[in-house]
Scaffold this motif. Structure first.
Motif, mmCIF file in Angstrom:
data_model
loop_
_atom_site.group_PDB
_atom_site.id
_atom_site.type_symbol
_atom_site.label_atom_id
_atom_site.label_comp_id
_atom_site.label_asym_id
_atom_site.label_seq_id
_atom_site.Cartn_x
_atom_site.Cartn_y
_atom_site.Cartn_z
ATOM 1 N N ILE A 171 -2.262 -0.008 9.053
ATOM 2 C CA ILE A 171 -2.017 -1.216 8.608
ATOM 3 C C ILE A 171 -0.905 -1.638 9.629
ATOM 4 O O ILE A 171 -0.801 -2.968 9.806
ATOM 5 N N GLN A 179 3.506 -3.208 3.571
ATOM 6 C CA GLN A 179 2.062 -3.325 3.342
ATOM 7 C C GLN A 179 1.366 -2.038 2.775
ATOM 8 O O GLN A 179 0.658 -2.038 1.866
ATOM 9 N N ALA A 180 1.556 -0.876 3.691
ATOM 10 C CA ALA A 180 1.193 0.374 3.314
ATOM 11 C C ALA A 180 1.622 0.640 1.818
ATOM 12 O O ALA A 180 0.899 1.150 1.054
#
Length: 305
Positions: free
Chosen positions: A15, A20-21
């Motif tokens: 990612i 976001q991960a």
């Protein structure tokens, strides 16, 4: 080091963002950062470089990423193998296709055959350049790839499938069933970039004959290339299977290049490190039976002969 941390690390690299991960993994970002810190402590190496734009792996991180993909893939295969004992084959199989390969003409028959014979197997098709496909094989992101590959690559096993002649495809000024390379040098050529196997073969042929190609444009997208050829902007050079498809889509003609005849070897590439899962092995056998068949015109010529 444990599998959960490896999964977290791979997802972060894929990612390119811790934030976001963390959202995808449903874990708080501080907890995810701690997992990375623990992994870096176990490796005694910095694995990620953190910037305002996100994260990128260090050289040590890139090395761990490649090994982690391999480890996680083998664990998944082990789980599937145990689950499939006494049952029909099931699970995902990922296949890479280089643009313009003969595989484009067998994709639908392949999917139809797999659906009929292996209904619980899911096929994932990924199209990219040959170099990118080999990288994904090495990282465990693909099971196999069909591409025109002339150079050996470390960690990759290439199984030759067949050789295909190169054809010129256009819509204006049909030269007939065959065309000399000196004639091709007078045409406005629309070709892929120089990292393409087709482009390298064409450039090599022109260089050996001391000819200069008239490159009118460099186009990667098959749909854009088809539209450009159909409009009469120029001609392109493709292996026979791909040439036949583009000719039909553009409503044009195709002529085999002669003097000299140009060919490209079609290969099935596999990772030398990762064994195929049972379902991938079954799909490979179906794929090889499709791709190793001569193109339609060649079969017709053999029947006539």
């Amino acid at each position: 080091m444990n599998l959960r941390r490896l999964k977290y690390f791979v997802k972060i690299v894929d990612i390119g963002s811790l934030t976001q991960a963390a959202e995808v993994l449903h874990i708080a970002q501080p907890a995810l950062s701690q997992q990375v810190a623990t992994l870096e402590g176990e490796m005694d190496q910095q694995l990620l470089i953190r910037t305002r734009r996100g994260v990128t792996p260090t050289e040590a991180g890139k090395l761990l990423y490649a090994h982690a993909r391999t480890i996680l893939r083998m664990c998944d295969q082990a789980q599937l193998a145990v689950n499939n004992v006494g049952q029909s084959l099931s699970g995902p199989v990922s296949i890479g296709l280089a643009p313009g390969t003969a595989s484009s003409s067998v994709t639908m028959p392949l999917l139809q055959t797999v659906r009929a014979e292996l209904p619980d197997v899911q096929i994932y098709l990924h199209e990219n350049s040959g170099g990118q496909l080999n990288d994904k094989l090495l990282n465990g992101q693909l099971d196999m790839a069909v591409l025109y590959d002339r150079a050996p690559t470390a960690g990759i096993i290439s199984q030759p499938l067949r050789k295909e002649s190169l054809f010129v495809v256009g819509t204006q000024g049909n030269p007939g069933p065959s065309v000399d390379l000196t004639q091709v040098a007078q045409m406005n050529l629309l070709l892929p970039r120089d990292y393409s196997a087709v482009r390298r073969r064409v450039d090599e042929a022109f260089s050996l004959r001391r000819l200069t190609a008239k490159i009118a444009g460099e186009i990667e997208s098959i749909s854009t290339l088809t539209a450009a050829i159909a409009s009469g902007m120029g001609v392109t050079v493709l292996p026979e299977s791909a040439a036949r498809l583009l000719m039909g889509a553009a409503g044009g003609w195709m002529s085999r290049i002669t003097s000299p005849t140009l060919t490209l070897p079609l290969s099935l590439n596999l990772s030398a490190r990762l064994p195929l899962s049972p379902q991938a092995q079954a799909v490979k056998e179906i794929l090889m039976s499709r791709v190793t068949r001569p193109p339609l015109e060649s079969r017709e010529l053999m029947l006539v002969g």
